[in-house]
Enzyme design. Structure first.
Site, short mmCIF file in Angstrom:
data_model
loop_
_atom_site.label_atom_id
_atom_site.label_comp_id
_atom_site.label_asym_id
_atom_site.label_seq_id
_atom_site.Cartn_x
_atom_site.Cartn_y
_atom_site.Cartn_z
N HIS A 72 -84.00 -67.63 -56.99
CA HIS A 72 -82.72 -66.97 -57.25
C HIS A 72 -81.86 -67.13 -56.01
CE1 HIS A 72 -79.66 -64.26 -58.53
NE2 HIS A 72 -79.86 -63.44 -57.51
N ASP A 74 -78.43 -66.65 -54.37
CA ASP A 74 -77.12 -65.99 -54.38
C ASP A 74 -76.06 -66.90 -53.76
OD1 ASP A 74 -77.61 -63.28 -55.40
OD2 ASP A 74 -78.91 -63.06 -53.65
N ASP A 196 -80.15 -60.92 -62.07
CA ASP A 196 -79.83 -60.02 -60.97
C ASP A 196 -78.61 -59.13 -61.17
OD1 ASP A 196 -80.31 -58.85 -58.50
OD2 ASP A 196 -79.22 -60.37 -57.37
N HIS A 446 -72.23 -62.40 -58.59
CA HIS A 446 -72.49 -60.96 -58.69
C HIS A 446 -72.58 -60.24 -57.35
CE1 HIS A 446 -76.50 -62.96 -58.80
NE2 HIS A 446 -76.84 -61.99 -57.98
#
Length: 1019
Positions: A72, A74, A196, A446
């Site tokens: 994941h 970001d 997430d 996000h």
């Protein structure tokens, strides 16, 4: 994001004491085989197209555990996008995406059974363009074989609370187009993957369904909701994403992952994990294989109890993992081999490398009937007193900059489409919409528009937006010169919200080009800061238009006002000339200022009615209490409605933890220390400005909070322009500032908020539609994201407030609406950011914004708020010039007015997208912007039909192809997996023959087209 999301043993960052086994030159690390040696390991015959047919074989009579190897990544959070990609500042967080992708590809090539999932195209596309042709060929083969699977495929994994649907569609389109151009159908993601984001919106599900996704996986949901779902076996169901679109158009199969998105406890084998590797040598004193296998078998059985099929998933990865992919895959290889060996001893567990799409495929083949969800997953709490509702408002300046940039990007896209190739290369240089498109896509991440990154990362997001504006300004200049026939020295005033524009403030004459991005004509009040003179304003035909110069009471700045009329998808050019020797004072009396003595206690009990402050136009009247200076009454004169409504500013004292919970208010979490907010001031010092073109009440509440309540002629709403900041924190109290409207409407605990700017959802105080709520935070637990509007109604009268950016909002008592406008906090909320939300730069400390208040009959309210929200989002763009330009073509006379449409669009149709797609191709999206049954009096909620053949004036459509929402599949060829909801079977609509002369839009339908075009000859 989020250290809280991690299992035990996983470190959130690379701080002191973190061990990096392979970062030291002296560390003994297993060498990764070079790619050149591994090319031979690609199975040559494996040339089948990617998709469900490449999925691994499962065992039908066993519990199949699908291991999902993933990372994941970001797109900015604790480090900037570039710092994450290159692996810079690992003392903040150990993360380097370029190394993750290098390492994963090598490890996939080492064993043909291994699979991996990748998501964020902002990173992957950058890595891809740095690879050799040979490496790219290898990766294409891995994708074709289904061993490297893309999930989601957007530029980022977007937030779902603070994002506008138009920007979500744009960022998904950008990422999916990269995959389509690079890998063809092999690279098309089959599943949406939002592991997430901090809560999930219904509109997001609807958009994903319309993009053609077969299913949706997410990690975070409310802790109470999750417990109930486990008990009811509803961790997987069909989500009905729209109340207007006919099922299954917006239906999406949705699966909640069992462990957020992390590996099970004790099974994390990354360089940032502390779990023991599998030791399968029985002679070693560290031997642990038997215990780990027993542990895994129990884990799989326990987890399988909460899901309905003989399939379950385990997410094997987390934030920025797989930088040394060999560590992960070597242990997963052993785990698979050891667990499956137990089948010879009667075990009924089969474990395999898999992907989200392959797991979904098995669920679909199970042919079960699934329950249906109709609401959303807001607000999200990960424990008692821990509501993630603060980020709905966090960093309000960045949220506004993002919304302004959405507007500017649409203007840039439209003019690029209308002017054709001359927009990209012209007299002002090379113009380009791509940098702003990419920057806007990054902002949807996000941890970006959500306001949940570190401060230096938020600064970098703003830097990316600013850098994206510049090539768009060049593009606009080229396009406007081409379309107007005049080359001017164009100027863009980016600071009009603070009344700064050097050209208008210093020039004796200038021209104003007003561009309207809507499909209908608009009348717009232009406001420009000017010098202390009178001005003559002329419209495109040369006729003088009424204008005013108003002095701002708070700053002594002069502003020129005039109303501009601008055609659909076009511009009008107004000329402004200083009148010699005349100042506003000499021309007419000073605009009448009236100072309310409300903040002085008066001995007089009875006030004459003439003392009441009132502003009024032909539609709206607003009255203010002479004793307090507060708004106390609003009238809709057209519909003969009167509503006592009191508006004031308050602040919640941010919790720093208490005996009930140590949870503090922070960038993510909203937690007030008490339920009742405190007045910023119970009264306001007021000044009244009244001219023929504007009526304003200026309210000063404190040194850091003020507001202008404004009415223009012809306006059907009341405009409240608030200014808040810098919020004082010298008393060591973090503050969360709200604007609250109190009325006597009997609303029965109900209020309504939009979902990403589109459909409206009913909210009920202290209630969740799908489980019995144990409310631990009566304020924060009732906050919802407000992207564009919130309203209350008693069934007869409706009070609606439109916002100019995403904010948190609620109705905490009947007849009340509150919106959080700003927050400044002194503690971190312990969700991984590691710093308080304490902006110190001027751009974040001091915030100005607007609330538009509409009072209507409930039956007709949608018409007002739908059309006004569209105007707010896509407000006209102003471009200034000195006005002494040269002809673009000598033989062509310049024009002062232009429309890109031959006829206006109906009011219920929104031109969502008009953008260049290729050398002679445009992307076109048309949207029905009313919901089913919303307009109860007129016909704006009815289907509407358009003729596209000669709609546009700047080009002719020569061919039209309809696609799915993200434009990566032809609609006629697109198909999705079919699911059976417990509400009964749904029939797949059969696509009708595409007829450009008859394009019908159903309520809330968006239709997407690729149009081959021929531009009109210049002149």
């Amino acid at each position: 994001m989020g250290a809280r999301a991690r299992p035990l043993g996983v470190r959130a960052g690379g701080g002191p004491g973190a061990a990096w086994p392979c970062t030291s030159s002296r560390a003994l690390c297993p060498p990764l085989p070079p790619l050149s040696f591994l090319f031979l390991l690609l199975a040559a015959p494996s040339v089948r197209a990617a998709g469900y047919e490449t999925c691994p074989t499962v065992k039908p009579n066993m519990l199949n555990v699908h291991l999902l190897a993933h990372t994941h990544d970001d797109v900015g959070w604790l480090k900037t996008v570039d710092q994450y990609f290159y692996g810079i500042h690992n003392r903040i967080q150990h993360a380097g995406v370029q190394y993750i992708l290098d390492s994963v590809i090598s490890s996939l090539l080492a064993d043909p059974t291994r699979r991996f999932v990748y998501v964020e195209m902002a990173f992957f596309s950058r890595w891809w363009h740095q690879q050799t042709n040979a490496t790219q060929d290898v990766v294409r083969d891995l994708v074709r074989q289904g061993r490297l699977e893309f999930a989601n495929g957007g530029w980022v994994m977007n937030d779902e609370a603070a994002t506008h649907y138009g920007a979500i569609i744009d960022q998904m389109t950008l990422g999916l187009r990269f995959l389509e151009d690079t890998f063809g159908n092999d690279g098309r993601p089959r599943v949406a993957w939002h592991i997430d984001p901090f809560g999930h919106s219904r509109e997001q599900a609807s958009l994903f369904a319309q993009m053609g996704f077969d299913g949706f996986f997410f990690g975070r949901l409310d802790y109470q909701d999750k417990l109930v779902r486990k008990m009811k076996l509803e961790m997987e169901q069909v989500w009905r994403g729209s109340a207007s679109l006919k099922p299954p158009t917006a239906d999406l199969f949705t699966s909640v992952l069992p462990n957020n998105y992390n590996p099970p406890e004790n099974l994390c084998w990354d360089v940032v994990c502390a779990d023991k590797p599998i030791v399968d040598d029985r002679r070693s004193p560290e031997y642990n294989a038997e215990d780990l296998v027993d542990y895994f078998l129990k884990l799989a059985k326990d987890q399988g109890e909460f899901y309905r099929t003989n399939h379950t998933v385990m997410t094997m990865g987390s934030d920025f993992q797989y930088e040394n992919a060999n560590m992960w895959f070597k242990n997963l290889d052993k785990l698979i081999q050891l667990v499956n060996a137990q089948q010879a001893n009667g075990s009924r567990v089969n474990v395999l490398y898999s992907t989200p799409a392959c797991y979904l495929w098995e669920l679909n083949k199970a042919n079960l009937t699934w329950s249906v969800k109709r609401d959303d997953f807001f607000p999200y709490a990960d424990g008692p007193h821990m509501f993630w509702t603060g980020y709905f408002t966090s960093r309000p300046a960045l949220k506004r900059y993002e919304r302004l940039s959405y507007n500017f990007l649409q203007v840039c896209n439209q003019l690029e489409a209308l002017a054709g190739p001359s927009a990209n290369m012209g007299p002002y240089g090379s113009g380009d919409s791509a940098p702003l498109n990419e920057a806007m896509a990054v902002l949807q991440h996000h941890d970006a528009v959500s306001g949940t990154s570190k401060q230096h990362v938020a600064n970098d997001y703003a830097r990316q937006l600013a850098a994206g504006w510049e090539p768009c300004e060049v593009l606009l200049s080229n396009a406007l010169a081409r379309l107007s026939g005049s080359k001017e020295e164009f100027t863009f005033c980016r600071n009009l919200n603070t009344s700064q524009c050097p050209l208008s403030q210093t020039s004796k004459s200038f021209q104003v080009t007003v561009y309207n991005p809507l499909g209908r004509k608009v009348n717009w009040m232009v406001r420009l800061p000017v010098s202390k003179h009178m001005f003559l304003v002329k419209d495109p035909s040369g006729a003088v238009v009424p204008s005013d110069v108003v002095t701002m009471p708070s700053s002594d700045i002069q502003e020129l006002l005039f109303s501009a009329s601008v055609p659909a998808l076009g511009f009008s050019i107004y000329s402004v000339t200083q009148v010699p020797g005349r100042s506003p004072r000499a021309d007419r009396p000073e605009p009448r200022f009236q100072k309310s003595l409300s903040w002085i206690k008066s001995s007089s009990r009875v006030r004459p009615s003439s003392r009441v402050l009132t502003i009024q136009n032909e539609y709206i009247s607003a009255s203010f209490d002479p004793d307090t200076g507060l708004l106390v009454e609003m009238k809709n004169l057209e519909q003969d409605l009167l509503l006592p409504v009191r508006q004031a500013f308050y602040w919640y004292n941010a919790s720093t933890g208490n005996t009930l919970s140590s949870q503090a208010s922070g960038a993510y979490i909203f937690r007030p220390s008490r339920q009742t907010p405190l007045f910023i001031s119970r009264w306001a010092q007021t000044r009244l400005v009244k001219t023929a073109l504007v009526q304003e009440v200026h309210q000063n509440f404190s040194a850091w909070c003020s507001q202008v309540v404004r009415l223009y002629p012809g306006q059907r709403h009341l405009e409240l322009e608030w200014t808040v900041g810098p919020i004082p924190v010298g008393d060591d109290w973090g503050k969360e500032v709200i604007s609250r409207f109190d009325t006597a409407l009997e609303t029965k605990g109900l209020f309504y908020t939009d979902s990403n700017g589109r459909e409206i959802l009913e909210r009920r105080r202290d209630y969740r539609p799908t489980w019995k709520l144990n409310q631990t935070e009566p304020v924060a637990g009732n906050y919802y994201p407000v992207n564009t509007r919130i309203y209350i109604t008693d069934g007869n009268m409706q009070l609606t407030v439109l916002t100019d950016r995403s904010q948190g909002g609620s109705s905490l008592s009947d007849g009340s609406i509150e919106l959080m406008v700003h927050r400044r906090l002194l503690r971190d909320d312990d969700r991984g950011v590691g710093e308080p939300l304490l902006e110190t730069s001027e751009s974040g400390l001091w915030v100005r914004g607007r609330h538009l208040v509409l009072l209507d009959k409930a039956r007709t309210a949608a018409v007002g708020h739908r059309l006004q929200a569209e105007k707010e989002l896509l407000a006209p763009q102003l471009v200034l010039a000195r006005g002494s330009g040269t002809p673009y073509h000598l033989e062509v006379a310049p024009r002062k007015q232009f429309s890109g449409l031959r006829r206006e669009l109906p009011p219920n149709v929104h031109l969502l997208t008009l953008a260049r797609w290729g050398p002679e191709m445009l992307l076109l999206r048309l949207e029905h912007q009313f919901a089913l049954g919303e307009d109860m009096v007129g016909n704006l909620s009815s289907p509407v039909t358009l003729d596209l053949r000669d709609l546009f004036s700047a080009f002719t459509i020569t061919d039209l192809k309809e696609t799915t929402l993200a434009a990566n599949q032809l609609r006629a060829k697109a198909s999705r997996l079919q699911w059976t909801p417990n509400t009964g079977p749904t029939l797949k609509p059969s696509p009708s023959r595409l007829d450009p002369a008859s394009i019908t839009l159903q309520p809330m339908e968006i239709r997407t087209f690729l149009a081959s075009v021929q531009w009109e000859e210049e002149g």
